[in-house]
Enzyme design. Structure first.
Site, PDB file in Angstrom:
ATOM      1  N   HIS A  40       0.834  -1.214   0.000  1.00 33.60           N
ATOM      2  CA  HIS A  40       0.000   0.000   0.000  1.00 33.60           C
ATOM      3  C   HIS A  40       0.867   1.261   0.000  1.00 33.60           C
ATOM      4  O   HIS A  40       1.708   1.427   0.888  1.00 33.60           O
ATOM      5  CB  HIS A  40      -0.910  -0.023   1.235  1.00 33.60           C
ATOM      6  CG  HIS A  40      -1.711   1.228   1.408  1.00 33.60           C
ATOM      7  ND1 HIS A  40      -1.760   1.926   2.598  1.00 33.60           N
ATOM      8  CD2 HIS A  40      -2.482   1.913   0.539  1.00 33.60           C
ATOM      9  CE1 HIS A  40      -2.536   2.980   2.446  1.00 33.60           C
ATOM     10  NE2 HIS A  40      -2.987   3.003   1.213  1.00 33.60           N
ATOM     11  N   HIS A  64      -7.726   8.658  -2.705  1.00 31.36           N
ATOM     12  CA  HIS A  64      -8.322   7.400  -3.183  1.00 31.36           C
ATOM     13  C   HIS A  64      -9.435   7.588  -4.205  1.00 31.36           C
ATOM     14  O   HIS A  64      -9.899   6.609  -4.778  1.00 31.36           O
ATOM     15  CB  HIS A  64      -8.838   6.582  -1.997  1.00 31.36           C
ATOM     16  CG  HIS A  64      -7.755   6.213  -1.040  1.00 31.36           C
ATOM     17  ND1 HIS A  64      -7.500   6.931   0.092  1.00 31.36           N
ATOM     18  CD2 HIS A  64      -6.813   5.230  -1.080  1.00 31.36           C
ATOM     19  CE1 HIS A  64      -6.474   6.399   0.733  1.00 31.36           C
ATOM     20  NE2 HIS A  64      -6.025   5.375   0.048  1.00 31.36           N
ATOM     21  N   ARG A 138     -14.061  15.385  23.325  1.00 30.50           N
ATOM     22  CA  ARG A 138     -14.110  15.217  24.766  1.00 30.50           C
ATOM     23  C   ARG A 138     -15.448  15.758  25.269  1.00 30.50           C
ATOM     24  O   ARG A 138     -15.644  16.973  25.370  1.00 30.50           O
ATOM     25  CB  ARG A 138     -12.934  15.975  25.406  1.00 30.50           C
ATOM     26  CG  ARG A 138     -12.481  15.452  26.769  1.00 30.50           C
ATOM     27  CD  ARG A 138     -13.421  15.849  27.866  1.00 30.50           C
ATOM     28  NE  ARG A 138     -13.034  15.295  29.159  1.00 30.50           N
ATOM     29  CZ  ARG A 138     -13.743  14.365  29.789  1.00 30.50           C
ATOM     30  NH1 ARG A 138     -14.830  13.856  29.250  1.00 30.50           N
ATOM     31  NH2 ARG A 138     -13.365  13.947  30.988  1.00 30.50           N
ATOM     32  N   CYS A 185      -6.641  18.923  25.784  1.00 34.29           N
ATOM     33  CA  CYS A 185      -7.300  18.562  27.031  1.00 34.29           C
ATOM     34  C   CYS A 185      -6.254  18.504  28.145  1.00 34.29           C
ATOM     35  O   CYS A 185      -5.123  18.079  27.921  1.00 34.29           O
ATOM     36  CB  CYS A 185      -7.982  17.204  26.881  1.00 34.29           C
ATOM     37  SG  CYS A 185      -8.973  16.779  28.323  1.00 34.29           S
ATOM     38  N   TYR A 323      -9.993  19.580  37.103  1.00 33.10           N
ATOM     39  CA  TYR A 323      -9.101  20.400  36.280  1.00 33.10           C
ATOM     40  C   TYR A 323      -8.258  21.377  37.106  1.00 33.10           C
ATOM     41  O   TYR A 323      -8.195  22.579  36.838  1.00 33.10           O
ATOM     42  CB  TYR A 323      -9.893  21.142  35.185  1.00 33.10           C
ATOM     43  CG  TYR A 323     -10.553  20.190  34.218  1.00 33.10           C
ATOM     44  CD1 TYR A 323      -9.783  19.350  33.426  1.00 33.10           C
ATOM     45  CD2 TYR A 323     -11.936  20.105  34.114  1.00 33.10           C
ATOM     46  CE1 TYR A 323     -10.370  18.449  32.558  1.00 33.10           C
ATOM     47  CE2 TYR A 323     -12.535  19.199  33.246  1.00 33.10           C
ATOM     48  CZ  TYR A 323     -11.753  18.382  32.475  1.00 33.10           C
ATOM     49  OH  TYR A 323     -12.331  17.492  31.620  1.00 33.10           O
TER      50      TYR A 323
HETATM   51  C1  HEM Z   1      -2.336   6.327  -0.947  1.00 30.47           C
HETATM   52  C2  HEM Z   1      -4.806   2.372  -2.288  1.00 30.47           C
HETATM   53  C3  HEM Z   1      -6.798   2.089   2.124  1.00 30.47           C
HETATM   54  C4  HEM Z   1      -4.253   5.983   3.516  1.00 30.47           C
HETATM   55  C5  HEM Z   1      -2.862   5.292  -1.696  1.00 30.47           C
HETATM   56  C6  HEM Z   1      -2.583   5.061  -3.092  1.00 30.47           C
HETATM   57  C7  HEM Z   1      -3.255   3.953  -3.460  1.00 30.47           C
HETATM   58  C8  HEM Z   1      -3.978   3.470  -2.318  1.00 30.47           C
HETATM   59  C9  HEM Z   1      -3.260   3.317  -4.837  1.00 30.47           C
HETATM   60  C10 HEM Z   1      -1.688   5.951  -3.964  1.00 30.47           C
HETATM   61  C11 HEM Z   1      -2.600   6.894  -4.689  1.00 30.47           C
HETATM   62  C12 HEM Z   1      -1.900   7.865  -5.597  1.00 30.47           C
HETATM   63  O1  HEM Z   1      -0.961   8.543  -5.111  1.00 30.47           O
HETATM   64  O2  HEM Z   1      -2.279   7.952  -6.746  1.00 30.47           O
HETATM   65  C13 HEM Z   1      -5.547   1.957  -1.221  1.00 30.47           C
HETATM   66  C14 HEM Z   1      -6.438   0.810  -1.243  1.00 30.47           C
HETATM   67  C15 HEM Z   1      -6.984   0.731   0.024  1.00 30.47           C
HETATM   68  C16 HEM Z   1      -6.452   1.824   0.804  1.00 30.47           C
HETATM   69  C17 HEM Z   1      -6.701  -0.098  -2.432  1.00 30.47           C
HETATM   70  C18 HEM Z   1      -7.951  -0.269   0.584  1.00 30.47           C
HETATM   71  C19 HEM Z   1      -8.079  -1.496   0.125  1.00 30.47           C
HETATM   72  C20 HEM Z   1      -6.313   3.145   2.869  1.00 30.47           C
HETATM   73  C21 HEM Z   1      -6.712   3.460   4.210  1.00 30.47           C
HETATM   74  C22 HEM Z   1      -5.991   4.564   4.598  1.00 30.47           C
HETATM   75  C23 HEM Z   1      -5.149   4.931   3.504  1.00 30.47           C
HETATM   76  C24 HEM Z   1      -7.752   2.682   5.008  1.00 30.47           C
HETATM   77  C25 HEM Z   1      -5.991   5.346   5.875  1.00 30.47           C
HETATM   78  C26 HEM Z   1      -6.521   5.013   6.983  1.00 30.47           C
HETATM   79  C27 HEM Z   1      -3.508   6.403   2.441  1.00 30.47           C
HETATM   80  C28 HEM Z   1      -2.646   7.552   2.454  1.00 30.47           C
HETATM   81  C29 HEM Z   1      -2.099   7.655   1.172  1.00 30.47           C
HETATM   82  C30 HEM Z   1      -2.638   6.557   0.385  1.00 30.47           C
HETATM   83  C31 HEM Z   1      -2.372   8.468   3.653  1.00 30.47           C
HETATM   84  C32 HEM Z   1      -1.195   8.763   0.677  1.00 30.47           C
HETATM   85  C33 HEM Z   1       0.234   8.423   0.832  1.00 30.47           C
HETATM   86  C34 HEM Z   1       1.098   9.590   0.403  1.00 30.47           C
HETATM   87  O3  HEM Z   1       0.585  10.679   0.151  1.00 30.47           O
HETATM   88  O4  HEM Z   1       2.294   9.365   0.278  1.00 30.47           O
HETATM   89  N1  HEM Z   1      -3.711   4.311  -1.234  1.00 30.47           N
HETATM   90  N2  HEM Z   1      -5.586   2.538   0.014  1.00 30.47           N
HETATM   91  N3  HEM Z   1      -5.368   4.060   2.477  1.00 30.47           N
HETATM   92  N4  HEM Z   1      -3.478   5.822   1.191  1.00 30.47           N
HETATM   93 FE1  HEM Z   1      -4.520   4.179   0.612  1.00 30.47          FE
HETATM   94  N1  MTE Z   2     -18.220  22.081  26.673  1.00 32.99           N
HETATM   95  C1  MTE Z   2     -19.363  21.477  27.037  1.00 32.99           C
HETATM   96  N2  MTE Z   2     -20.510  22.175  26.949  1.00 32.99           N
HETATM   97  N3  MTE Z   2     -19.371  20.200  27.488  1.00 32.99           N
HETATM   98  C2  MTE Z   2     -18.207  19.466  27.595  1.00 32.99           C
HETATM   99  O1  MTE Z   2     -18.257  18.293  27.984  1.00 32.99           O
HETATM  100  N4  MTE Z   2     -15.745  19.471  27.361  1.00 32.99           N
HETATM  101  C3  MTE Z   2     -14.601  20.377  27.507  1.00 32.99           C
HETATM  102  C4  MTE Z   2     -14.632  21.458  26.435  1.00 32.99           C
HETATM  103  N5  MTE Z   2     -15.930  22.059  26.348  1.00 32.99           N
HETATM  104  C5  MTE Z   2     -16.983  20.090  27.238  1.00 32.99           C
HETATM  105  C6  MTE Z   2     -17.047  21.410  26.742  1.00 32.99           C
HETATM  106  C7  MTE Z   2     -13.294  19.741  27.478  1.00 32.99           C
HETATM  107  S1  MTE Z   2     -12.739  19.043  28.910  1.00 32.99           S
HETATM  108  C8  MTE Z   2     -12.482  19.813  26.372  1.00 32.99           C
HETATM  109  S2  MTE Z   2     -10.900  19.184  26.413  1.00 32.99           S
HETATM  110  C9  MTE Z   2     -12.949  20.411  25.111  1.00 32.99           C
HETATM  111  O2  MTE Z   2     -14.292  20.849  25.192  1.00 32.99           O
HETATM  112  C10 MTE Z   2     -12.843  19.401  23.986  1.00 32.99           C
HETATM  113  O3  MTE Z   2     -13.282  19.965  22.803  1.00 32.99           O
HETATM  114  P1  MTE Z   2     -13.513  19.060  21.514  1.00 32.99           P
HETATM  115  O4  MTE Z   2     -14.454  17.942  21.890  1.00 32.99           O
HETATM  116  O5  MTE Z   2     -14.053  19.977  20.474  1.00 32.99           O
HETATM  117  O6  MTE Z   2     -12.164  18.505  21.157  1.00 32.99           O
END
Ligand code: HEM
Ligand code: MTE
Length: 477
Positions: A40, A64, A138, A185, A323
């Site tokens: 990947h 993607h 949070r 937090c 806190y």
């Molecule tokens: C890049 C395929 C799932 C994160 C890519 C690329 C391909 C690909 C072909 C290169 C695209 C390009 O540059 O043209 C796939 C396939 C997946 C999959 C077939 C599932 C079967 C995921 C998932 C994530 C992910 C689940 C994140 C949670 C990334 C990231 C890049 C990337 C961050 C960019 C890498 C970079 O910019 O260097 N993927 N991917 N991919 N994929 Fe996936």
């Molecule tokens: N404001 C309300 N009304 N209720 C909440 O539970 N959590 C606080 C704050 N403001 C809270 C809140 C706490 S402890 C944090 S760290 C931040 O919201 C988290 O913001 P986020 O959920 O947008 O990351």
């Protein structure tokens, strides 16, 4: 494809690791991508979706949305997802959390009800601006669902009596201001305190911190508009906030900030109605939240219902009996919450995001890349991040992401108003013969504050303010 078997979500969920096979679903299809994982282009991150649907992850990584990606995927199709599993769960009405929004599956959940979750460290610093879906969440209570048409923001403590604003008032009567601010937090990195000695609280890792672009009206613009004056200022000490989220007794979440922070031209306190260019999402306070940059997350009140200008701090539990920081020698039998001030500005912080504790790297690599975030409270800018591979014996200076790299919309802030984190990176030659690396980072802010070297001397019973050197052990294989 007619002959492909039908699988339940339960069956798909079981295939969540290299050992058990890696299955994912996409638009009703089931895919066994075990063999693709190692090739990947985006690396290990693909495993975050193991056993789950791809859609929410691909929504996060737009790369993607290309035909060649779908072609690759199609090669791995092994089945069809059972129709009823493609639909969302039915909503149960008795549960106060039943109307909570759906969340991104990448989040590491510390508690479901109330919902508390952080993104995996490896994706936290992929973007300077944290994508809204994976911004840490949070909540202390169920997410209140607020109708923007009937929403009112009340302000008490001004000479003319209580003011009641509509969402439209907020958006049209005041200039729209935009700023980039990191929220952290107080419990970020609590899990490291737990290793020293058990504390009370959610077991946060290093990602209870995120960075976003917030837009709204300045609190000071609003308060001046409705009659804030030198006479009011002479008496007022605090600005209290109340949320519209309430507990079983009808008590809202609340907190307060010092009046100077609220009214200073340099405080930049926002009544925000947008996050990253869109309406605030339900989890982050729709329709309005307070953004108090440089100040602990707990005072950034979401679902803001009321503002009170007062001589007193908020009497809320979260201001008075939570806190706050204490000595490592203070325990639950001796703690006197009145003896410590409520946390406001946070201390300097940094952490390593690309290397996990206990992971290993290849001996053949001649360099180690270390990446992470750094931030300080009170608008103090991070001026340096030091990284060590040997537990702190020798140090290297990391490269801070420059403002050009960030975005044209993020010019460097005026002194004392550095509200946003800095991402950093460094490549360090792998020390010859090393079996294990003790990778450490520490940041320095514009006041030359730096992080303490270990957790034990800053341990406290509530597990807040963990900002010791961040340390990960990595094996060299
Ligand atoms: C890049 C395929 C799932 C994160 C890519 C690329 C391909 C690909 C072909 C290169 C695209 C390009 O540059 O043209 C796939 C396939 C997946 C999959 C077939 C599932 C079967 C995921 C998932 C994530 C992910 C689940 C994140 C949670 C990334 C990231 C890049 C990337 C961050 C960019 C890498 C970079 O910019 O260097 N993927 N991917 N991919 N994929 Fe996936
Ligand atoms: N404001 C309300 N009304 N209720 C909440 O539970 N959590 C606080 C704050 N403001 C809270 C809140 C706490 S402890 C944090 S760290 C931040 O919201 C988290 O913001 P986020 O959920 O947008 O990351």
């Amino acid at each position: 494809t007619n002959s492909l078997p039908v699988y339940s979500q339960e069956e798909v969920t079981k295939h969540c690791s290299i050992e058990k096979g890696v299955w994912v679903t996409y638009k009703g299809g089931v895919y066994d991508i075990t063999d693709f994982v190692t090739v990947h282009p985006g690396g290990d991150k693909i495993l975050l979706a193991a056993g789950k649907a791809l859609e929410p992850f691909w929504a996060l990584y737009g790369v993607h949305e290309q035909e060649h990606v779908l072609e690759i995927l199609s090669e791995y199709k092994v089945g069809i997802l059972r129709a009823e599993d493609s639909k969302k769960d039915d909503i149960k009405s008795a549960d106060p959390y039943s109307t909570d929004p759906t969340r991104h599956p990448a989040l590491i959940v510390n508690s479901v009800k109330p919902f508390n979750a952080e993104p995996p460290p490896v994706i936290l610093t992929d973007n300077y601006i944290t994508p809204t879906d994976i911004f840490f969440k949070r909540n202390h209570l169920p997410v209140p669902r607020i109708d923007p048409k009937t929403y009112r923001l009340e302000i008490e403590g001004l000479p003319g009596g209580t003011v009641s604003l509509t969402l439209d008032d907020l958006k049209t009567l005041f200039p729209k201001r935009t700023l980039i601010a990191t929220i952290q937090c107080a419990g970020n990195r609590r899990s490291e305190m737990n290793k020293v000695k058990q504390v009370k609280g959610l077991n946060w890792g290093i990602a209870a911190i995120s960075n976003a672009k917030w837009s709204g009206a300045y609190l000071r613009d609003v308060l001046y508009h409705y009659g804030f004056s030198p006479e009011v200022a002479a008496k007022a000490r605090h600005v209290q906030f109340e949320g519209l989220d309430v507990d079983v007794t009808g008590t809202p979440y609340g907190a307060s900030i010092p009046i100077n922070k609220a009214m200073s031209e340099e405080g930049d306190v926002l009544l925000a109605y947008q996050m990253n260019g869109e309406d605030l999402p339900a989890d982050h306070g729709f329709p309005v939240r307070a953004i108090v940059p440089g100040v602990v997350g707990a005072r950034n009140i979401k679902w803001l219902g009321k503002i009170v200008i007062s001589e007193e701090e908020s009497q809320s539990h979260w201001q008075q009996n939570d806190y706050k920081g204490f000595s490592p020698g203070t325990d639950w039998d001796t703690v006197d919450f009145k003896s410590a001030p409520a946390i406001q500005e946070l201390p300097v912080q940094s952490a390593i995001t690309n290397l996990a504790d206990g992971s290993s790297i290849d001996r053949d690599m001649d360099k180690v890349t270390v990446k992470g975030y750094a931030w300080s409270g009170g608008g103090r800018e991070v001026v340096r991040v030091d990284v060590s591979l040997d537990g702190g014996k020798t140090w290297h200076v990391a490269k801070l992401q420059s403002s050009e790299e960030i975005e044209s919309s993020a010019p460097s802030p005026p002194p004392g108003r550095a509200w946003a984190w800095k991402l950093w990176e460094i490549e360090i030659p792998l020390p010859e013969g090393a079996q294990e690396l003790e990778v450490v980072c520490k940041a320095v802010d514009s006041s030359y504050n730096t992080q303490p070297d270990s957790v034990a001397p800053i341990w406290n019973l509530r597990g807040v303010l963990t900002n010791a050197w961040h340390q990960v052990r990595v094996k060299v294989k």
